[in-house]
Design a protein around this motif. Sequence first.
Motif, PDB file in Angstrom:
ATOM      1  N   CYS A 200      63.157  25.099  43.982  1.00 29.04           N
ATOM      2  CA  CYS A 200      63.449  25.825  45.179  1.00 29.04           C
ATOM      3  C   CYS A 200      65.125  25.272  45.243  1.00 29.04           C
ATOM      4  N   ASP A 201      65.724  26.666  45.393  1.00 32.41           N
ATOM      5  CA  ASP A 201      67.211  26.527  45.501  1.00 32.41           C
ATOM      6  C   ASP A 201      67.558  27.965  46.238  1.00 32.41           C
ATOM      7  N   LEU A 202      69.003  27.811  46.621  1.00 31.52           N
ATOM      8  CA  LEU A 202      69.508  28.946  46.784  1.00 31.52           C
ATOM      9  C   LEU A 202      69.630  30.035  45.804  1.00 31.52           C
ATOM     10  N   ILE A 203      69.402  31.471  46.308  1.00 26.42           N
ATOM     11  CA  ILE A 203      69.453  32.410  45.054  1.00 26.42           C
ATOM     12  C   ILE A 203      70.351  33.218  45.420  1.00 26.42           C
ATOM     13  N   PRO A 204      71.578  33.571  44.591  1.00 27.97           N
ATOM     14  CA  PRO A 204      72.571  34.288  44.803  1.00 27.97           C
ATOM     15  C   PRO A 204      72.159  35.846  44.332  1.00 27.97           C
ATOM     16  N   PRO A 205      72.951  36.750  45.087  1.00 26.89           N
ATOM     17  CA  PRO A 205      74.372  36.643  45.647  1.00 26.89           C
ATOM     18  C   PRO A 205      74.211  36.493  47.149  1.00 26.89           C
ATOM     19  N   ILE A 206      72.689  36.666  47.875  1.00 22.62           N
ATOM     20  CA  ILE A 206      72.581  36.483  49.115  1.00 22.62           C
ATOM     21  C   ILE A 206      72.398  35.031  49.702  1.00 22.62           C
ATOM     22  N   ASN A 207      72.328  33.931  48.835  1.00 25.20           N
ATOM     23  CA  ASN A 207      72.023  32.623  49.072  1.00 25.20           C
ATOM     24  C   ASN A 207      70.795  32.438  49.983  1.00 25.20           C
ATOM     25  N   ILE A 208      69.672  32.916  49.654  1.00 33.00           N
ATOM     26  CA  ILE A 208      68.486  32.780  50.386  1.00 33.00           C
ATOM     27  C   ILE A 208      67.711  31.552  49.561  1.00 33.00           C
ATOM     28  N   CYS A 209      67.103  30.856  50.343  1.00 34.39           N
ATOM     29  CA  CYS A 209      66.525  29.654  50.038  1.00 34.39           C
ATOM     30  C   CYS A 209      65.315  30.183  49.391  1.00 34.39           C
ATOM     31  N   TRP A 210      64.753  29.962  48.174  1.00 29.52           N
ATOM     32  CA  TRP A 210      63.607  30.630  47.856  1.00 29.52           C
ATOM     33  C   TRP A 210      63.183  29.964  46.417  1.00 29.52           C
ATOM     34  N   PHE A 211      62.217  30.253  45.589  1.00 27.87           N
ATOM     35  CA  PHE A 211      61.787  29.746  44.456  1.00 27.87           C
ATOM     36  C   PHE A 211      62.618  30.168  43.097  1.00 27.87           C
ATOM     37  N   THR A 212      62.939  29.346  42.300  1.00 28.52           N
ATOM     38  CA  THR A 212      63.750  29.547  41.242  1.00 28.52           C
ATOM     39  C   THR A 212      62.904  30.020  39.983  1.00 28.52           C
ATOM     40  N   ASN A 213      61.775  29.768  40.078  1.00 26.55           N
ATOM     41  CA  ASN A 213      60.699  29.814  39.027  1.00 26.55           C
ATOM     42  C   ASN A 213      59.461  30.854  39.479  1.00 26.55           C
ATOM     43  N   ASP A 214      59.279  31.923  38.636  1.00 23.87           N
ATOM     44  CA  ASP A 214      58.204  32.817  39.028  1.00 23.87           C
ATOM     45  C   ASP A 214      56.954  32.302  39.191  1.00 23.87           C
ATOM     46  N   ILE A 215      56.395  31.304  38.113  1.00 20.06           N
ATOM     47  CA  ILE A 215      55.244  30.643  37.787  1.00 20.06           C
ATOM     48  C   ILE A 215      55.043  29.720  39.117  1.00 20.06           C
ATOM     49  N   PHE A 216      56.010  28.943  39.513  1.00 20.80           N
ATOM     50  CA  PHE A 216      55.588  27.982  40.343  1.00 20.80           C
ATOM     51  C   PHE A 216      55.673  28.728  41.866  1.00 20.80           C
ATOM     52  N   MET A 217      56.414  29.831  41.934  1.00 22.42           N
ATOM     53  CA  MET A 217      56.262  30.486  43.244  1.00 22.42           C
ATOM     54  C   MET A 217      54.925  31.005  43.296  1.00 22.42           C
ATOM     55  N   ARG A 218      54.258  31.460  42.606  1.00 22.28           N
ATOM     56  CA  ARG A 218      52.746  31.768  42.728  1.00 22.28           C
ATOM     57  C   ARG A 218      51.822  30.499  42.984  1.00 22.28           C
ATOM     58  N   ILE A 219      52.229  29.490  42.001  1.00 24.75           N
ATOM     59  CA  ILE A 219      51.452  28.129  42.481  1.00 24.75           C
ATOM     60  C   ILE A 219      51.567  27.634  43.759  1.00 24.75           C
ATOM     61  N   GLY A 220      52.882  27.615  44.086  1.00 21.57           N
ATOM     62  CA  GLY A 220      53.202  27.231  45.453  1.00 21.57           C
ATOM     63  C   GLY A 220      52.861  28.213  46.613  1.00 21.57           C
ATOM     64  N   THR A 221      52.871  29.277  46.550  1.00 17.13           N
ATOM     65  CA  THR A 221      52.672  30.165  47.603  1.00 17.13           C
ATOM     66  C   THR A 221      51.047  30.470  47.733  1.00 17.13           C
ATOM     67  N   LEU A 222      50.350  30.501  46.553  1.00 13.47           N
ATOM     68  CA  LEU A 222      49.011  31.000  46.453  1.00 13.47           C
ATOM     69  C   LEU A 222      48.122  29.518  46.226  1.00 13.47           C
ATOM     70  N   VAL A 223      48.615  28.422  45.944  1.00 19.52           N
ATOM     71  CA  VAL A 223      47.887  27.379  45.754  1.00 19.52           C
ATOM     72  C   VAL A 223      48.007  26.231  46.703  1.00 19.52           C
ATOM     73  N   LEU A 224      49.150  25.507  46.210  1.00 21.33           N
ATOM     74  CA  LEU A 224      49.721  24.359  46.970  1.00 21.33           C
ATOM     75  C   LEU A 224      49.724  24.596  48.509  1.00 21.33           C
ATOM     76  N   SER A 225      50.495  25.283  48.880  1.00 21.09           N
ATOM     77  CA  SER A 225      50.780  25.413  50.235  1.00 21.09           C
ATOM     78  C   SER A 225      49.585  25.851  50.918  1.00 21.09           C
ATOM     79  N   PRO A 226      48.580  27.067  50.647  1.00 20.45           N
ATOM     80  CA  PRO A 226      47.622  27.211  51.287  1.00 20.45           C
ATOM     81  C   PRO A 226      46.433  26.351  51.391  1.00 20.45           C
TER      82      PRO A 226
END
Length: 321
Positions: free
Chosen positions: A145-171
């Motif tokens: 997780c980190d700031l995503i340019p250019p709007i500097n939104i705090c989000w995932f930097t890896n698409d695979i972990f984004m799915r793991i985090g939002t669909l598996v770990l967090s729920p």
Amino acid sequence: MLVFEIALLIIFWGSLVLFSIGAPATCLNALLFFAIKSFRRSPSAYYIVGQSFADVIILLIILLEIVSAISVSISSIDCKLMIFSIQMAISVAMSFLCLSAFDRWACTSQTAGIRQLSSTYVARFLFPIPFIICSLLNILFLVYCDLIPPINICWFTNDIFMRIGTLVLSPILTVFLPLIVLIMFGLLTYRNIRFVTHIRHHANQARLSTREHQMTKMVLIQTLLCIFCSFPRAIFVIYAVATIDQSADRSFDQLAIVTLVDYSSQSVLCINFASSFYVFLLSSPRFRKTVQVYLKHQFHLGPNQVEPMNMGTTGKTLARR
């Protein structure tokens, strides 16, 4: 546009209200169960103190997220720590809720071996485990997780972990697993209590003390509230997972409605982290009386300040104190 503005207002004012009414009450809850000896005798007190620590962290992070949302100076470290801390703290708080429900089931069990699991020794042993396990399970949020340019939104930097985090770990860690455990042990505890009621005339029946009876009632009501507050979030997560491939085709109005439901379910879930003190206060006359006496003692309130008293009695009272 109006729906999106309503969603932003819900998350803003909802977070402020939850912090304002929840943070002081949660701190008082931890103080009471830690400082009062009669509460510390119950194993559930350790779990309630641990849950209160996690609740304070959650409410503080919710407030800081509002500040960071209106601030232009959020850093990469702030982003990583916020996402990791909120995931870890929610997992810890739900874990302690589950441990409290487990302890009440063990305490009301008819089996002597199971009742031994409800002890202060077991509670002290289990106390640090949720902090350790939940920190290790969520440590990948610090990495991906980190700031995503250019709007500097705090989000995932890896698409695979984004799915793991939002669909598996967090729920699973924050919604589904705690919900299943709470329902299971809540029903088992209720069955134990009903069983005790029906066989109370039996000579070998081990009855609960008044303290443990009140504690069981308080934890059961808190468990019931937690189940109701977690259901909307669980339903939304199931919907989000089922329609994740359709998210790119949604219009702005559809995204605004989804965002409104998302923020609303988050706010309802966060009631769990601000309500434990009020649940205990409303459900237990013994707890209300203890809080009243403790606060009067701490702030030196009472009839001895406005009524004349015998000096000998006063001297003995002060000597005992």
